[in-house]
Design a protein around this motif. Structure first.
Motif, mmCIF file in Angstrom:
data_model
loop_
_atom_site.group_PDB
_atom_site.id
_atom_site.type_symbol
_atom_site.label_atom_id
_atom_site.label_comp_id
_atom_site.label_asym_id
_atom_site.label_seq_id
_atom_site.Cartn_x
_atom_site.Cartn_y
_atom_site.Cartn_z
ATOM 1 N N TYR A 262 18.533 13.238 -10.261
ATOM 2 C CA TYR A 262 20.045 13.001 -9.562
ATOM 3 C C TYR A 262 20.700 14.432 -9.988
ATOM 4 O O TYR A 262 21.237 14.788 -9.137
ATOM 5 N N ASP A 263 20.839 14.678 -11.125
ATOM 6 C CA ASP A 263 21.473 15.878 -11.527
ATOM 7 C C ASP A 263 20.823 17.367 -10.965
ATOM 8 O O ASP A 263 21.891 18.128 -10.612
ATOM 9 N N CYS A 266 22.064 17.203 -7.242
ATOM 10 C CA CYS A 266 23.464 17.543 -7.314
ATOM 11 C C CYS A 266 23.957 18.747 -7.388
ATOM 12 O O CYS A 266 24.738 19.470 -6.909
ATOM 13 N N ASP A 311 30.544 7.052 -2.573
ATOM 14 C CA ASP A 311 31.356 6.032 -3.197
ATOM 15 C C ASP A 311 32.455 5.995 -1.772
ATOM 16 O O ASP A 311 32.902 7.065 -1.526
ATOM 17 N N VAL A 316 32.419 11.610 -3.094
ATOM 18 C CA VAL A 316 31.691 11.669 -4.269
ATOM 19 C C VAL A 316 30.708 10.769 -4.190
ATOM 20 O O VAL A 316 30.408 9.937 -3.760
ATOM 21 N N TYR A 317 29.288 11.597 -4.959
ATOM 22 C CA TYR A 317 28.062 10.802 -4.580
ATOM 23 C C TYR A 317 28.096 9.566 -5.805
ATOM 24 O O TYR A 317 28.765 9.712 -6.607
ATOM 25 N N ASP A 318 27.200 8.690 -5.455
ATOM 26 C CA ASP A 318 27.271 7.355 -6.189
ATOM 27 C C ASP A 318 27.411 7.656 -7.584
ATOM 28 O O ASP A 318 26.561 8.169 -8.566
ATOM 29 N N THR A 319 28.652 6.902 -8.103
ATOM 30 C CA THR A 319 28.919 6.938 -9.482
ATOM 31 C C THR A 319 28.681 5.730 -10.287
ATOM 32 O O THR A 319 29.239 5.469 -11.281
ATOM 33 N N SER A 320 28.129 4.680 -9.531
ATOM 34 C CA SER A 320 27.605 3.197 -9.980
ATOM 35 C C SER A 320 26.743 3.403 -11.292
ATOM 36 O O SER A 320 25.890 4.456 -11.375
ATOM 37 N N ARG A 323 23.275 4.836 -9.905
ATOM 38 C CA ARG A 323 23.487 6.385 -9.553
ATOM 39 C C ARG A 323 22.290 6.889 -8.451
ATOM 40 O O ARG A 323 21.338 7.599 -8.964
#
Length: 680
Positions: A262-263, A266, A311, A316-320, A323
């Motif tokens: 994920y990181d 990004c 979101d 902003v990409y998924d912060t739940s 992720r």
């Protein structure tokens, strides 16, 4: 409300595409057709050659096609949609596909709901629909399938050149494809002389479901047929992949996957390092992997940030907690046939300003060449073809043809699952060849299980046609076949092929006869397959008789079958499946049950196959098979759909429907109890 013009629509739902591809039996054919070629055949050949020679009497007219896709996450239409639809570029054709329009239980049951109405109204408004204004657009047709929605517009000035508009749907969703929460909607039409098909699709979700997505894709493109006029009252069914242009777009759900994290994704997005992300993109890696299902397809390559998952209301990409890794789920592919078709990508972009969903919408603008007939040239070409026919008719040599192989091997066949093979037929002689492919009348399964396309046609000298042979075993044919299964034919001891490994299956051997010029000459094409008996597709009465024996051992030659064992009240296979399902769902609430984690999730094909194999070959509960809840649900619903006769007999269908409409829960329950008492 305004409805599409009906003048150029054609639909014949009673005409089954499958029936058009069943070859006749030899006895039926020979009694009517062994009289040589006639004038009607010569005219048909002229028309066939005329179609094949289209490049000599058509001109290419540039048209632009906009493919617009958005997973709207059940949101309502908002401002700013005109930019997404690229109205300012005035495309000739605009195909708009929505996904997740309505994912409610009601939508699953009814497929079409009022949820599409505000979107339909808004899209017509944005496109400025007005059939009387040549500067405007007209709607060809629209369709909802649960969460999917497809609508296609063309410029009003093109209306006189549009024909044969037809729309079809394919469900590939939960409960073994019984529900349309995943699947495709396709609209086919002829523009000038080019056949065009636009498909809006929503494929299986989740990072690890690549095989399921591939299966969904193949299901959709292989099951779509559209009625097309050939002239007069004659109609054929045109397969999706035989259109001049096929556009496949939507939320295809392919992800950017491991080992990239994920990181790392990004950070690559911040650097706009699209080549790095495409290196780990699941769809980009599928296209060049050599699988024939992707042959001929071109993929639009994104040069913008991944369109999933945000979101809602933000960039902003998924912060739940989950992720979910950013991904290009929303994609566009296209495919062309013939020599005059070409596609040039003019634009492919996303629209980050539209934030009402967890996806960003996309649009791909393509330039294509539509074939436009030039009547004078067409007349000249027809004269040349007729002259060629006259010369060929004077050639008294016998017809000659060759097959690219004398035998087609299909491997293991499963109930109601098609298996396809192709063979090329070539006219190697110097005269006209009319061919018809028939079954020899001694097939070991009913001849309707063998489909051939095209099973008849005409070939000039040196011409070749690719013929697709499909085995599609049906319930009644298999039941008849199992009552008197054939014994394997012995092989020649010296130099013959080794015996086939039947893996507990029963051999099926059939022969197709290629009849040349109505019986002047024939040649043969052998078909070999193996049917491995399965509880899937068996009748309830047969399953009850098996008692504690699985179906494969039961049908194994020399097996010791129970003769006087007590008849069970319920087939063990059904009990095991329900028990497996109960063990996985018993702790779920009703809300969880009808969610992606429950019944509405995507089952894994390998897990479903493992459950079936266990039921077919071993006795005992399914605890040892590792399968997620959705796979267990798929296995059960596949079993129920494949039964040779339904659990509720046909004569009780009306009573079953009435039991759901009694006006109260208590009355419904009492009516259901009365129905159950009638079941055998």
């Amino acid at each position: 409300s305004w409805r599409p013009c009906s003048g150029f629509f054609y639909s014949n739902p009673s005409m089954s595409a499958k029936h058009l591809h069943v070859p006749p039996k030899w006895a039926e054919y020979s009694s009517k057709n062994l009289q040589g070629l006639g004038m009607a055949d010569e005219k048909a050949w002229v028309q066939t050659q005329l179609r094949l020679s289209a490049s000599h009497y058509t001109e290419a007219r540039d048209i632009t096609v906009a493919l617009c896709s958005w997973n709207i996450d059940q949101s309502k239409p908002g401002p700013g949609m005109g930019e997404w639809l690229e109205v300012k570029n005035r495309p000739d054709v605009v195909a708009i596909g929505l996904q997740e329009l309505d994912m409610s239980v009601s939508a699953m049951a009814n497929q079409v709901t009022p949820a599409h109405e505000p979107w339909l109204k808004r899209l017509r408004h944005e496109m400025g629909v007005n059939e009387f204004d040549t500067e405007s657009y007209i709607e060809l047709n629209h369709q909802q399938l649960v969460g999917l929605f497809l609508i296609v517009f063309v410029k009003a000035e093109l209306k006189p050149h549009v024909a044969d508009v037809a729309i079809r749907t394919v469900c590939t969703g939960a409960m073994s494809g019984a529900l349309g929460n995943k699947g495709g909607i396709a609209l086919s039409f002829r523009l000038f002389s080019s056949e065009i098909c636009a498909i809006n699709a929503h494929l299986a979700a989740h990072m690890n479901a690549v095989d399921k997505r591939n299966q969904n894709f193949q299901q959709i493109v292989s099951q779509l047929y559209f009625p097309k006029r050939l002239g007069g009252d004659e109609v054929t069914q045109l397969p999706c992949l035989e259109h001049d242009y096929v556009f496949f777009f939507g939320d295809l759900n392919y992800r950017i996957g491991p080992p990239i994290t994920y990181d790392q994704i990004c950070r690559a997005i911040e650097r706009r390092d699209w080549p790095l992300l495409r290196r780990y993109d699941q769809l980009d890696s599928q296209i060049p992997n050599g699988d024939p299902m992707w042959n001929g397809w071109t993929l639009a390559e994104p040069e913008f940030p991944p369109t999933y998952r945000f979101d809602v209301g933000t960039d902003v990409y998924d912060t739940s907690e989950k992720r979910r890794a950013p991904a290009w789920c929303d994609r566009v592919l296209w495919r062309t046939t013939g020599t005059c078709e070409s596609v040039r990508e003019l634009m492919f972009k996303s629209y980050p300003n539209l934030k009402t969903s967890d996806h960003k919408p996309i649009t791909c603008l393509l330039q294509c060449h539509a074939k436009v007939e030039v009547p004078a040239r067409k007349a000249q070409v027809q004269v040349q073809i007729e002259a060629q026919l006259k010369l060929l008719a004077e050639d008294d040599r016998a017809p000659k043809c060759s097959l690219s192989c004398p035998r087609l091997e299909f491997g293991e066949l499963k109930m109601e699952v098609s298996a396809q093979r192709t063979v090329e037929l070539s006219n190697t002689g110097g005269c006209m060849l009319e061919y018809t492919i028939v079954t020899d009348g001694q097939t070991e399964v009913d001849h309707s299980c063998i489909l051939v396309h095209p099973f008849k046609g005409l070939l000039g000298p040196g011409q070749t046609v690719s013929i697709t042979v499909t085995y599609l075993l049906q319930h009644t044919a298999v039941q008849s076949f199992l009552k008197n299964p054939p014994k394997p034919k012995p092989r020649e001891p010296d130099g013959g092929a080794p015996p086939r490994d039947l893996n507990g299956g029963i051999p099926i051997e059939s022969t197709l006869v290629v009849v040349m010029n109505r019986g002047v000459k024939t040649m043969f094409l052998d078909l070999e397959a193996v049917y491995v008996p399965s509880c899937y597709g068996s009748s309830l009465s047969d399953l009850l008789q098996f008692h504690d024996m699985p179906v494969v051992p039961y049908y194994t030659p020399g097996a010791s079958r129970p003769e006087k064992a007590p008849v069970l009240m319920i087939p063990k296979e059904l009990w095991y499946l329900v028990d497996c399902l109960y063990s996985k769902f018993s702790t779920m609430s009703s809300q969880e049950l009808f969610s992606e984690a429950g019944l509405l999730g995507d089952g894994c094909p390998a897990e479903v196959a493992a459950l079936q194999a266990q039921l077919d070959r071993k006795y005992g509960k399914l605890d040892t098979v590792r399968a997620k809840p959705a796979s267990a649900a798929d296995a059960l619903f596949t079993f129920l759909r494949a039964l040779a006769e339904p659990i509720i007999p046909f004569e009780h269908y009306h009573q079953a429907l009435e039991a759901t409409r009694m006006g109260s829960a208590v009355a419904n329950y009492q009516a259901a109890q009365a129905l159950v008492a009638l079941l055998p």
